[in-house]
Scaffold this motif. Sequence first.
Motif, short mmCIF file in Angstrom:
data_model
loop_
_atom_site.label_atom_id
_atom_site.label_comp_id
_atom_site.label_asym_id
_atom_site.label_seq_id
_atom_site.Cartn_x
_atom_site.Cartn_y
_atom_site.Cartn_z
N MET A 86 0.82 -1.41 -0.03
CA MET A 86 -0.18 0.03 -0.04
C MET A 86 0.79 1.14 -0.04
O MET A 86 2.04 1.07 0.35
N GLY A 117 0.65 4.13 1.78
CA GLY A 117 0.78 4.94 2.89
C GLY A 117 -0.73 5.36 3.13
O GLY A 117 -1.80 4.49 2.87
N HIS A 118 -0.89 6.18 4.08
CA HIS A 118 -2.26 6.61 4.60
C HIS A 118 -2.96 7.64 3.73
O HIS A 118 -2.22 8.58 3.11
N LEU A 119 -4.16 7.52 3.49
CA LEU A 119 -5.00 8.30 2.97
C LEU A 119 -5.36 9.60 3.65
O LEU A 119 -5.49 9.67 4.91
N GLY A 120 -5.33 10.63 2.95
CA GLY A 120 -5.90 12.10 3.74
C GLY A 120 -6.81 12.83 2.97
O GLY A 120 -7.37 12.35 1.88
N ASP A 158 -6.40 13.27 -0.76
CA ASP A 158 -6.46 12.18 -1.70
C ASP A 158 -8.03 12.06 -2.82
O ASP A 158 -9.04 12.47 -1.95
N ARG A 198 -10.63 -4.18 9.48
CA ARG A 198 -10.57 -2.85 8.50
C ARG A 198 -11.69 -2.16 8.20
O ARG A 198 -12.85 -2.73 8.48
N SER A 199 -11.71 -0.88 7.71
CA SER A 199 -12.87 -0.37 7.41
C SER A 199 -13.17 -0.69 5.92
O SER A 199 -12.45 -1.46 5.24
N LYS A 235 -10.78 0.65 3.36
CA LYS A 235 -9.36 0.16 3.64
C LYS A 235 -9.53 -1.66 3.03
O LYS A 235 -8.64 -1.94 2.40
N GLU A 240 -9.57 -0.89 -0.75
CA GLU A 240 -8.31 -0.61 -1.28
C GLU A 240 -7.38 -1.69 -1.20
O GLU A 240 -6.59 -1.99 -2.29
#
Length: 63
Positions: free
Chosen positions: A1, A3-6, A9, A33-34, A37, A40
């Motif tokens: 993956m 990285g983190h989504l913000g 994005d 997971r959500s 996620k 993703e």
Amino acid sequence: MEGHLGRDDPKLLIRLPAGLKAWLATTAAANHRSMSKEVEFRLETAMRGEKAAEPASGEASPA
């Protein structure tokens, strides 16, 4: 993956059949997971699988 989504994005709004959404919710919960996620994770897994199945450069592709 990657990285983190913000907040910056890109977002994607999709419609799913009720059964598929229920399966996604159940699967996401089982995997801790959500739903976002889980989608993703599954898309990235499919993308890696497709890349692995591509012939290496210079190899002939099957007819």
